[in-house]
Design a protein around this motif. Structure first.
Motif, mmCIF file in Angstrom:
data_model
loop_
_atom_site.group_PDB
_atom_site.id
_atom_site.type_symbol
_atom_site.label_atom_id
_atom_site.label_comp_id
_atom_site.label_asym_id
_atom_site.label_seq_id
_atom_site.Cartn_x
_atom_site.Cartn_y
_atom_site.Cartn_z
ATOM 1 N N GLY A 106 44.213 47.240 28.611
ATOM 2 C CA GLY A 106 43.664 48.085 27.570
ATOM 3 C C GLY A 106 42.274 48.604 27.869
ATOM 4 N N GLU A 107 41.900 48.579 29.144
ATOM 5 C CA GLU A 107 40.598 49.120 29.539
ATOM 6 C C GLU A 107 40.609 49.481 31.021
ATOM 7 N N ALA A 116 45.739 48.373 34.325
ATOM 8 C CA ALA A 116 44.716 48.889 33.413
ATOM 9 C C ALA A 116 45.280 49.044 32.005
ATOM 10 N N GLU A 117 46.503 49.565 31.899
ATOM 11 C CA GLU A 117 47.134 49.745 30.593
ATOM 12 C C GLU A 117 47.381 48.399 29.927
ATOM 13 N N TRP A 118 47.837 47.425 30.681
ATOM 14 C CA TRP A 118 48.108 46.099 30.148
ATOM 15 C C TRP A 118 46.821 45.477 29.603
ATOM 16 N N ASP A 134 57.136 44.750 33.717
ATOM 17 C CA ASP A 134 56.565 45.289 32.487
ATOM 18 C C ASP A 134 55.487 44.399 31.870
ATOM 19 N N GLY A 173 47.647 51.507 37.542
ATOM 20 C CA GLY A 173 47.613 52.018 36.178
ATOM 21 C C GLY A 173 48.263 51.074 35.176
ATOM 22 N N ASP A 174 49.352 50.411 35.588
ATOM 23 C CA ASP A 174 50.015 49.433 34.719
ATOM 24 C C ASP A 174 49.056 48.305 34.355
ATOM 25 N N GLY A 213 40.905 52.037 34.368
ATOM 26 C CA GLY A 213 41.971 52.899 34.834
ATOM 27 C C GLY A 213 42.398 52.476 36.217
#
Length: 146
Positions: free
Chosen positions: A57-58, A53-55, A128, A50-51, A60
């Motif tokens: 921005g598309e 995908a979040e990084w 992060d 998930g990290d 999951g």
């Protein structure tokens, strides 16, 4: 970045295990982006599916996991992990070897759980995505010497 190996950690080159019909060194753009993020994770650190995908921005977690399963063999696949810190089922010994060699923080089980595979200590190992960001956060969290 061109990747020569499309073999994933499970030893497949595609969903059916068959060779892709395209050129062996061409990846879908999303797969290339996921693998680039995996390459950026410093040794001893991890990001969850998930990290990643979040990084980016598309996508999951499932899309990132699919990319890692199909194309992640040439990338540090052991650094992209489940959010609960559990090691990749079926690949625990290989992953554990990488984690120990890189000094990835692990949560060892007590003597009552002899033979039990440890988990990644997500609080300490999670990265992060910012160069030096996690080290800064750890330093800020430590009390100042008096």
């Amino acid at each position: 970045m061109t990747r020569m190996s499309l073999e994933g950690p499970v030893g497949q080159t595609g969903a059916s295990g068959a060779e892709d019909s395209g050129a062996a060194d061409e990846l879908p753009p999303y797969a290339e982006a996921v693998l680039d993020v995996a390459d950026r994770i410093p040794p001893g650190r991890v990001m969850t599916y998930g990290d990643v995908a979040e990084w980016l921005g598309e996508g999951g977690p499932r899309q990132v996991g699919r990319v890692m399963a199909l194309y992640g063999g040439g990338a540090p696949w052991w650094r992209v992990v489940r959010a609960d810190g559990a090691l990749l089922p079926g690949h625990e010994p290989r992953a554990l070897g990488h984690y120990r060699a890189e000094g990835t923080p692990l949560r060892e089980r007590g003597p009552a759980a002899a033979g039990h595979v440890p988990r990644i200590d997500m609080r300490r190992a999670r990265w992060d995505g910012v160069e030096g960001g996690a080290a800064r956060a750890e330093a800020e969290a430590e009390p100042e010497p008096e």
